[in-house]
Design an enzyme around this catalytic site. Structure first.
Site, mmCIF file in Angstrom:
data_model
loop_
_atom_site.group_PDB
_atom_site.id
_atom_site.type_symbol
_atom_site.label_atom_id
_atom_site.label_comp_id
_atom_site.label_asym_id
_atom_site.label_seq_id
_atom_site.Cartn_x
_atom_site.Cartn_y
_atom_site.Cartn_z
ATOM 1 N N THR A 195 0.850 -1.187 0.000
ATOM 2 C CA THR A 195 0.000 0.000 0.000
ATOM 3 C C THR A 195 0.889 1.242 0.000
ATOM 4 O OG1 THR A 195 -1.906 1.015 1.070
ATOM 5 C CG2 THR A 195 -0.320 -0.043 2.541
ATOM 6 N N ASP A 242 -7.251 -3.641 -7.366
ATOM 7 C CA ASP A 242 -8.155 -2.554 -6.940
ATOM 8 C C ASP A 242 -9.361 -2.424 -7.879
ATOM 9 O OD1 ASP A 242 -7.018 -1.672 -4.579
ATOM 10 O OD2 ASP A 242 -5.728 -0.185 -5.554
ATOM 11 N N ASP A 245 -1.089 -7.781 -16.924
ATOM 12 C CA ASP A 245 -1.407 -6.694 -17.859
ATOM 13 C C ASP A 245 -2.098 -5.539 -17.143
ATOM 14 O OD1 ASP A 245 -0.342 -8.134 -19.874
ATOM 15 O OD2 ASP A 245 -2.255 -8.783 -20.749
ATOM 16 N N LYS A 264 3.203 1.378 -3.957
ATOM 17 C CA LYS A 264 2.533 0.650 -5.039
ATOM 18 C C LYS A 264 3.282 0.719 -6.380
ATOM 19 C CE LYS A 264 -2.240 0.521 -3.457
ATOM 20 N NZ LYS A 264 -3.618 0.865 -3.789
ATOM 21 N N GLY A 323 -3.959 7.405 -8.139
ATOM 22 C CA GLY A 323 -3.720 5.989 -8.409
ATOM 23 C C GLY A 323 -4.996 5.158 -8.389
ATOM 24 N N ASN A 377 -0.695 -3.888 -6.033
ATOM 25 C CA ASN A 377 -1.144 -3.962 -4.632
ATOM 26 C C ASN A 377 -1.045 -5.377 -4.073
ATOM 27 O OD1 ASN A 377 -3.312 -5.232 -5.828
ATOM 28 N ND2 ASN A 377 -4.877 -4.052 -4.763
HETATM 29 P P1 NAP Z 1 -3.617 9.627 -4.660
HETATM 30 O O1 NAP Z 1 -2.977 8.951 -5.810
HETATM 31 O O2 NAP Z 1 -2.780 10.362 -3.669
HETATM 32 O O3 NAP Z 1 -4.749 10.631 -5.247
HETATM 33 C C1 NAP Z 1 -5.432 11.513 -4.397
HETATM 34 C C2 NAP Z 1 -6.556 12.171 -5.175
HETATM 35 O O4 NAP Z 1 -7.275 13.051 -4.277
HETATM 36 C C3 NAP Z 1 -6.075 13.050 -6.349
HETATM 37 O O5 NAP Z 1 -7.051 13.056 -7.348
HETATM 38 C C4 NAP Z 1 -5.982 14.422 -5.653
HETATM 39 O O6 NAP Z 1 -6.032 15.506 -6.557
HETATM 40 C C5 NAP Z 1 -7.225 14.399 -4.817
HETATM 41 N N1 NAP Z 1 -7.150 15.379 -3.727
HETATM 42 C C6 NAP Z 1 -6.422 15.292 -2.583
HETATM 43 N N2 NAP Z 1 -6.618 16.404 -1.840
HETATM 44 C C7 NAP Z 1 -7.458 17.197 -2.545
HETATM 45 C C8 NAP Z 1 -8.032 18.500 -2.295
HETATM 46 N N3 NAP Z 1 -7.762 19.172 -1.165
HETATM 47 N N4 NAP Z 1 -8.863 19.007 -3.217
HETATM 48 C C9 NAP Z 1 -9.160 18.321 -4.355
HETATM 49 N N5 NAP Z 1 -8.654 17.090 -4.643
HETATM 50 C C10 NAP Z 1 -7.811 16.549 -3.740
HETATM 51 O O7 NAP Z 1 -4.450 8.583 -3.773
HETATM 52 P P2 NAP Z 1 -5.225 7.253 -4.276
HETATM 53 O O8 NAP Z 1 -4.349 6.085 -4.068
HETATM 54 O O9 NAP Z 1 -5.781 7.519 -5.620
HETATM 55 O O10 NAP Z 1 -6.395 7.148 -3.178
HETATM 56 C C11 NAP Z 1 -7.471 8.060 -3.187
HETATM 57 C C12 NAP Z 1 -8.472 7.679 -2.102
HETATM 58 O O11 NAP Z 1 -9.038 6.407 -2.390
HETATM 59 C C13 NAP Z 1 -7.847 7.564 -0.702
HETATM 60 O O12 NAP Z 1 -8.750 8.100 0.239
HETATM 61 C C14 NAP Z 1 -7.709 6.069 -0.505
HETATM 62 O O13 NAP Z 1 -7.785 5.692 0.873
HETATM 63 C C15 NAP Z 1 -8.933 5.555 -1.253
HETATM 64 N N6 NAP Z 1 -8.771 4.176 -1.737
HETATM 65 C C16 NAP Z 1 -9.690 3.260 -1.314
HETATM 66 C C17 NAP Z 1 -9.596 1.961 -1.750
HETATM 67 C C18 NAP Z 1 -10.616 0.960 -1.275
HETATM 68 O O14 NAP Z 1 -10.345 -0.244 -1.341
HETATM 69 N N7 NAP Z 1 -11.796 1.412 -0.876
HETATM 70 C C19 NAP Z 1 -8.566 1.567 -2.625
HETATM 71 C C20 NAP Z 1 -7.640 2.533 -3.052
HETATM 72 C C21 NAP Z 1 -7.757 3.843 -2.585
HETATM 73 P P3 NAP Z 1 -4.649 16.149 -7.109
HETATM 74 O O15 NAP Z 1 -4.215 15.273 -8.238
HETATM 75 O O16 NAP Z 1 -5.047 17.509 -7.529
HETATM 76 O O17 NAP Z 1 -3.671 16.151 -5.950
#
Ligand code: NAP
Length: 279
Positions: free
Chosen positions: A67, A108, A83, A71, A137, A92
């Protein structure tokens, strides 16, 4: 002297890792199915990842989940890559093969789809456009899965526009980009609305995009699962939409790894949810 069979070990590598729900999940499954094995949380700093992946197979590990923030690095260190992991650009789930090679997958996207299938079984991919907030991501994994399912149009908005543009470059013209300041506008006419940003997560900023275009015929889902009922989901529910929380995605993304490491396909049901929630 006869050699005793080794007890399989698996775990999750992150930095930090204390918040992870994966040990509770895999621990519940190991107990439920009476499997001799262990699943261990491991806090590994980025500089130590390569060394950790070299040592773990030698001390009885059959694989690990990876995590944040590992990743992408884990994908680069793997010998064999699926792929879908290559397309997403992140791993992951790692399997330490008997021939010494590291096999990397990304589950995911399939976890996201399995969660929708379980909790919104009437939703069909071909029925209409999907709106996605966020281009990190997790959004990459969700988009790859939706495209594979045949969603006709994906409307995407991200605070940092160039990250959304990078996704369109990778996934093609089915992706339409909307500026973040107008993100609420893209929801109209969609059958599926997804928050993939970290907004609304405990300790993070609030989700402030207007959601007045949400209607009762839509399925709305949030990847954030702490809290389980995010303000985004509460507003969607108040507007009559069918909501799906993010915990199911976490549970479903874990099943392929557990099956490979411990030779048993685990079930995702209410008891599994309750165990992970500590109920
Ligand atoms: P990441 O790669 O760090 O991406 C974060 C995303 O949130 C980006 O689009 C970012 O926009 C946006 N963001 C952060 N702060 C912001 C703000 N103040 N205003 C507007 N946009 C904002 O993280 P990730 O891995 O994609 O994960 C994203 C979320 O999904 C996390 O909360 C994670 O815990 C959750 N998740 C859940 C699962 C599950 O199994 N349920 C699996 C994976 C992830 P910018 O590009 O502009 O920074």
């Amino acid at each position: 002297m006869t050699e005793l069979p080794r007890i399989p070990l698996a775990g999750v590598i992150g930095h930090p890792i204390a918040h992870s729900r994966s040990p509770a999940l895999h621990g519940f499954w190991l107990k439920r199915y009476g499997i001799k094995g262990h699943y261990i949380p491991m806090d590994v700093a980025p500089a130590d990842l390569k060394q950790a992946l070299a040592v773990l197979p030698k001390v009885g590990f059959v694989g690990v989940n990876v995590t944040l923030p590992h990743k992408e690095a884990a994908l680069a260190l793997a010998d064999v890559v699926t792929d879908r992991a290559a397309l997403i650009g992140a791993a992951n789930t790692l399997i330490f093969r008997k021939d010494g090679k590291i096999h990397a997958d990304n589950t995911d996207g399939t976890g996201f789809v399995a969660n929708l299938r379980q909790h919104a079984p009437k939703w069909t991919a071909a029925a209409g456009p999907a709106a996605i907030f966020g281009a990190g991501g997790a959004a990459r994994a969700v988009i790859a899965a939706l495209i594979e399912l045949g969603v006709p149009e994906i409307r995407l908005s991200n605070r940092t526009r160039h990250r959304a543009e990078a996704l369109r470059a990778d996934f093609g013209a089915r992706i339409q980009i909307t500026d973040w300041v107008q993100a609420g506008n893209m929801v109209q006419g969609c059958t599926l609305v997804i928050n993939t940003t970290s907004l609304g997560m405990a300790g993070k900023a609030d989700f402030r995009v207007p959601l007045d275009a949400i209607t009762p015929d839509m399925v709305v889902t949030d990847l954030v699962y702490t809290p389980l009922m995010t303000p985004f989901l509460i507003e969607a529910r108040d507007r009559g939409a069918q909501i799906v929380d993010g915990l199911g995605m976490l549970l479903h993304q874990a099943t392929p790894g557990f099956e490979r490491w411990f030779n048993h396909r685990p079930e995702v049901d209410d008891q599994t949810r309750a165990a992970v929630l500590g109920l």
